[in-house]
Design a protein around this motif. Structure first.
Motif, PDB file in Angstrom:
ATOM      1  N   SER A 282       0.912  -1.153  -0.097  1.00 50.88           N
ATOM      2  CA  SER A 282       0.040   0.100  -0.022  1.00 50.88           C
ATOM      3  C   SER A 282       0.873   1.177  -0.057  1.00 50.88           C
ATOM      4  CB  SER A 282      -1.064   0.220   1.207  1.00 50.88           C
ATOM      5  OG  SER A 282      -0.092  -0.170   2.610  1.00 50.88           O
ATOM      6  N   ALA A 283       1.902   1.405   0.796  1.00 55.30           N
ATOM      7  CA  ALA A 283       2.728   2.537   0.819  1.00 55.30           C
ATOM      8  C   ALA A 283       3.593   2.829  -0.629  1.00 55.30           C
ATOM      9  CB  ALA A 283       3.880   2.369   1.906  1.00 55.30           C
TER      10      ALA A 283
ATOM     11  N   ILE B 148       1.185   4.132  -3.035  1.00 54.16           N
ATOM     12  CA  ILE B 148       1.016   5.751  -2.791  1.00 54.16           C
ATOM     13  C   ILE B 148       2.264   6.166  -3.098  1.00 54.16           C
ATOM     14  CG2 ILE B 148       0.719   7.233  -0.924  1.00 54.16           C
ATOM     15  CD1 ILE B 148      -0.491   5.383   0.717  1.00 54.16           C
TER      16      ILE B 148
ATOM     17  N   TYR C  71      -1.505  11.304   2.687  1.00 55.38           N
ATOM     18  CA  TYR C  71      -2.059   9.806   2.887  1.00 55.38           C
ATOM     19  C   TYR C  71      -1.086   8.763   3.097  1.00 55.38           C
ATOM     20  CZ  TYR C  71      -4.670   5.465   1.273  1.00 55.38           C
ATOM     21  OH  TYR C  71      -5.156   4.292   1.151  1.00 55.38           O
ATOM     22  N   LEU C  72       0.153   9.148   2.522  1.00 53.41           N
ATOM     23  CA  LEU C  72       1.284   8.248   3.014  1.00 53.41           C
ATOM     24  C   LEU C  72       1.727   8.208   4.389  1.00 53.41           C
ATOM     25  CD1 LEU C  72       3.854   6.451   1.960  1.00 53.41           C
ATOM     26  CD2 LEU C  72       4.959   8.531   1.514  1.00 53.41           C
TER      27      LEU C  72
ATOM     28  N   ASN D  23      -0.818   6.478   6.324  1.00 52.07           N
ATOM     29  CA  ASN D  23      -0.584   5.051   6.228  1.00 52.07           C
ATOM     30  C   ASN D  23       0.741   4.438   6.978  1.00 52.07           C
ATOM     31  OD1 ASN D  23       1.123   2.584   4.522  1.00 52.07           O
ATOM     32  ND2 ASN D  23      -0.999   2.495   3.885  1.00 52.07           N
ATOM     33  N   ARG D  24       1.638   4.957   6.974  1.00 49.89           N
ATOM     34  CA  ARG D  24       2.918   4.872   7.719  1.00 49.89           C
ATOM     35  C   ARG D  24       2.648   4.683   9.213  1.00 49.89           C
ATOM     36  NH1 ARG D  24       6.441   1.005   7.203  1.00 49.89           N
ATOM     37  NH2 ARG D  24       8.179   1.190   8.588  1.00 49.89           N
TER      38      ARG D  24
ATOM     39  N   GLY E 122       0.832   1.805  10.043  1.00 55.06           N
ATOM     40  CA  GLY E 122       1.667   0.689  10.152  1.00 55.06           C
ATOM     41  C   GLY E 122       2.443   0.570  11.507  1.00 55.06           C
TER      42      GLY E 122
ATOM     43  N   MET F 275      -4.030  -1.378  10.115  1.00 54.56           N
ATOM     44  CA  MET F 275      -3.534  -1.285   8.679  1.00 54.56           C
ATOM     45  C   MET F 275      -3.718  -2.443   7.717  1.00 54.56           C
ATOM     46  SD  MET F 275       0.308  -0.357   7.497  1.00 54.56           S
ATOM     47  CE  MET F 275       0.749  -0.325   5.962  1.00 54.56           C
TER      48      MET F 275
ATOM     49  N   CYS G 206      -5.783  -0.839   5.025  1.00 56.37           N
ATOM     50  CA  CYS G 206      -5.008  -0.318   4.063  1.00 56.37           C
ATOM     51  C   CYS G 206      -4.516  -1.737   2.869  1.00 56.37           C
ATOM     52  CB  CYS G 206      -3.869   0.152   4.394  1.00 56.37           C
ATOM     53  SG  CYS G 206      -4.310   1.550   5.425  1.00 56.37           S
TER      54      CYS G 206
ATOM     55  N   THR H 104      -6.187   1.000  -1.395  1.00 55.76           N
ATOM     56  CA  THR H 104      -5.336   2.166  -1.555  1.00 55.76           C
ATOM     57  C   THR H 104      -5.567   2.706  -2.912  1.00 55.76           C
ATOM     58  OG1 THR H 104      -3.665   1.021  -0.027  1.00 55.76           O
ATOM     59  CG2 THR H 104      -2.965   2.427  -1.822  1.00 55.76           C
TER      60      THR H 104
ATOM     61  N   THR I 145      -8.333   4.755  -3.197  1.00 53.72           N
ATOM     62  CA  THR I 145      -8.267   6.104  -2.245  1.00 53.72           C
ATOM     63  C   THR I 145      -7.572   7.022  -3.268  1.00 53.72           C
ATOM     64  OG1 THR I 145      -8.238   4.933   0.034  1.00 53.72           O
ATOM     65  CG2 THR I 145      -7.403   7.166  -0.216  1.00 53.72           C
TER      66      THR I 145
END
Length: 384
Positions: free
Chosen positions: A76-77, A80, A140-141, A144-145, A148, A155, A159, A164, A167
């Motif tokens: 997901s990361a 992004i 958003y990143l 996300n982190r 995590g 997550m 996520c 992802t 989004t």
């Protein structure tokens, strides 16, 4: 190129030096510094520098995408990050070809009528949409982190790859809607230029915007929405998330050093090191974006306060500062690529593999050419 007949000089103290390519109206050069001219003439230095920056950003961001796909680093990361890379590339690439063409063809003060709408879209609207998407994707990143690090179970459940991608499309859609008014708030009328065979155009507000007071209100609403939604809110969120993640990293290191045995420490040392390094690099990227976007938002706020009559700041200072910040934003794209290269050992391995493949293929081509030349030489020296 005529100044608008709305009496702009009487309602704002901003327009005292710079002139917009089509009209000196209430449009801000802070957001689009490449569309404004210095009355002293000449070709601005950024016309020569911007293509180089655009080329470097294009190459580096394409490299990021290739490595992520080739090394199967699909998460997901990373998805992004690909979205951010695409947005950054379009932001710097969108105005560059047309800007270079306009100045090389000496059309800076007399843009042909056929290119007026193209100029509006590529120099202002498209890059505004992609830049906004880039900022929101960066936020958003960070979210996300944060999940995590602090809420890994949430997550994994929320996520997913599918969510992802959805989004990212949602962010791009909202970004287009946010700037949609800019695609329809301007109309262009042809304008004959004496001693020239080319008709240029003059920009006017669309009829729905209204009179000069409505125009000023409309611009102020748009700029303050830009300042709040693209500068203040995302940067505030990123600062809060950066602080939380750094504290969480420190707590995790202390807990692991206390409760893990020596064997467990050795077994998880590499994994822990990669996770901490990844988080620190992402925090650094988010901090860079915050500093640049807050700087741009500050300059835009000063411009808006000038336009509203609350401040009187030299337009020359605002113009030069805006250009400098935009260059800093564009140059940050390749710099962020360097941070990506240190993101993980697998990512660095992918970069090295990509470069080694290019080097080996180059050596193979050289060897093949050399063998071909030797064969031709032997045929010439020792004919049958």
């Amino acid at each position: 190129m005529n100044v608008s007949d709305t009496g702009m000089s009487n309602i704002t103290k901003v327009v005292d030096r710079y002139v917009e390519v089509f009209d000196a109206d209430q449009d801000s050069y802070v957001l689009h510094p490449w569309t404004w001219l210095d009355p002293q003439g000449g070709t601005p230095h950024y016309v020569f520098i911007l293509p180089v920056v655009a080329l470097v950003a294009l190459v580096t961001n394409i490299t990021i995408g290739i490595v992520i796909v080739k090394e199967k680093l699909v998460s997901s990361a990373n998805i992004i990050m690909i979205g951010i890379a695409v947005s950054d590339t379009l932001t710097v690439l969108s105005p560059t070809p047309l800007l270079v063409t306009i100045y090389w063809q000496n059309f800076a003060k007399e843009v042909p009528f056929d290119l007026c709408v193209v100029w509006e879209y590529f120099m202002k609207n498209i890059c505004a949409v992609t830049h906004t998407a880039s900022v929101w994707l960066t936020m958003y990143l960070g979210i996300n982190r944060y999940l995590g690090i602090c809420h890994p179970f949430v997550m994994r459940r929320r996520c997913t790859i599918k969510s992802t991608v959805q989004t990212i499309f949602f962010i791009y859609t909202v970004s287009v809607l946010f700037h949609l008014c800019r695609f329809v708030d301007t109309k262009y009328v042809p304008e004959f230029v004496s001693n020239s065979s080319t008709n240029t155009c003059s920009a006017r507000y669309a009829d729905w915007v209204g009179d000069v007071n409505n125009q000023r209100t409309y611009e102020c609403i748009y700029y303050w929405c830009h300042i709040i939604c693209i500068s203040i809110i995302p940067c505030s969120v990123l600062i809060i998330l950066d602080t939380i993640m750094l504290r969480q990293i420190r707590k995790s290191e202390i807990k692991r050093s206390i409760f893990q045995t020596e064997n467990q420490k050795e077994a998880s040392k590499r994994k822990q090191s990669d996770s901490i390094r990844t988080t620190k690099i992402i925090v650094t990227i988010l901090a860079i974006v915050c500093v640049l976007e807050l700087s741009l938002g500050t300059i835009l706020a000063l411009w808006t306060l000038n336009m509203m009559g609350y401040l009187t700041i030299s337009e020359d200072i605002l113009g030069r500062t805006s250009t400098f910040i935009h260059f800093a934003i564009y140059i940050s794209y390749p710099f962020i690529f360097l941070l990506y290269c240190r993101l993980s050992s697998q990512f660095k391995k992918g970069i090295s593999g990509l470069l080694s493949c290019e080097s080996s293929s180059r050596r193979k081509r050289t060897a093949t050419q050399s063998l071909s030349l030797k064969t031709q030489s032997s045929l010439i020296i020792d004919p049958p």
